[in-house]
Design a protein around this motif. Structure first.
Motif: not given
Length: 318
Positions: A159-160, A163, A167
């Motif tokens: 997930r990190d 994201v 970004r």
């Protein structure tokens, strides 16, 4: 038999069962060959020569790289990025084998060519791999990033990673390296399917009748041979793909040696040729061939095994 065969002995498994067999074959194979994949990716991304005569080279051989990764990062390093790698294998296997089955059946229905021809398997195999690649390429990028990073880790979790990459680099980051991937995967998968079929015919021609009874051994050996031939013929494009996929990820590569930025496929090829010579196109070939032999052999072995299992279960129920 892989692909549609109008002369098959009544094997009537559904498209869903084909997809399941492809998924499971990918899952089992990925778990077994992950350590070789990690070493291969590290070799492909290293700018310095893969030689102990180069003092700046971090890795220079399969056993040395394996020992060093184990010493510096622990045994779990050989399964870095394993979750995205498994998602990749499961999704890719399902889409590829299902697409290949449907495409070869379409060729037969259209009565253009024999669905078992070398050329038909090459084209259908290449197209099915391209469809599968488009479906799972973002996961491949994630897998490469996880396998490429050292310690301390840049991405703490799947997930990190998603994201952070979205970004900092935008949505197109998940399709980095897509062009060389499609260019490489079409002939690679095409050769895999076509040589697998051809090697099976050659095996049956060479082996005496009593030696043909072990179909599982035949599938494993012919799959391994097809993997080695295919990987050798298309390897440089795989290296370009890996180099492009880690673009924008240079800070995590600093501990491994020199890093480079590439503007695209042609720029990557030119820089590799200029700085690393023609042999730079084949960095990591040894673990890649070993991995290709094992992975392709296992994929076809497990796929045929599960298809036959589904077939016998249906016969038992009828």
């Amino acid at each position: 038999m892989v692909g549609y065969d109008p002369k098959a002995d009544g094997r009537n498994i559904s498209n869903f069962e084909v997809a399941v067999a492809g998924s499971v074959s990918g899952l089992v194979t990925r778990a077994l060959i992950s350590p070789l994949d990690i070493i291969k990716i590290r070799f492909q991304l290293q700018i310095e020569r893969l030689s102990c005569s180069d003092p700046n080279a971090k890795y220079h051989g399969i056993l040395q790289a394996g020992r060093q990764i184990l010493q510096e990062e622990g045994p779990t390093a050989f399964w870095k990025g394993h979750i995205p790698a498994q998602l990749l294998s499961i999704g890719y296997g399902a889409v590829q084998f299902l697409s290949f089955e449907l495409l070869t059946e379409l060729v037969h229905r259209a009565s253009v060519h024999d669905a078992r021809d070398f050329s038909v398997h090459f084209v259908c195999g290449g197209l099915s791999a391209c469809v599968a690649t488009l479906a799972v390429h973002p996961v491949d990028v994630l897998r490469t990033r996880f396998a490429a990073q050292g310690e301390p880790r840049v991405y703490k979790s799947l997930r990190d990673a998603v994201v952070t990459m979205y970004r900092t680099e935008g949505p197109l980051v998940f399709y980095k390296g897509l062009n060389p991937t499609l260019l490489a995967i079409f002939p690679y998968a095409g050769f895999q399917f076509s040589f697998y079929s051809s090697l099976k015919h050659a095996y049956e021609w060479v082996m005496p009748a009593e030696g043909r009874k072990d179909g599982n051994l035949k599938n494993l050996l012919c799959g391994s041979g097809a993997g080695v031939i295919s990987k050798t013929l298309t390897y440089p494009l795989d290296l370009f793909k890996k180099r492009l996929q880690v673009g924008g990820f240079e800070q995590a590569r600093a501990a491994f040696g020199q890093v480079r930025s590439y503007k695209g496929l042609l720029d990557c090829a030119k820089q590799v040729l200029r700085e690393e010579g023609a042999q730079g196109f084949f960095k990591g070939l040894s673990p890649s061939l070993l991995k290709a032999a094992l992975s392709t052999g296992f994929v076809f072995f497990w796929y045929e095994l599960f298809c036959n299992l589904f077939h016998h279960m249906k016969k038992a129920d009828s």
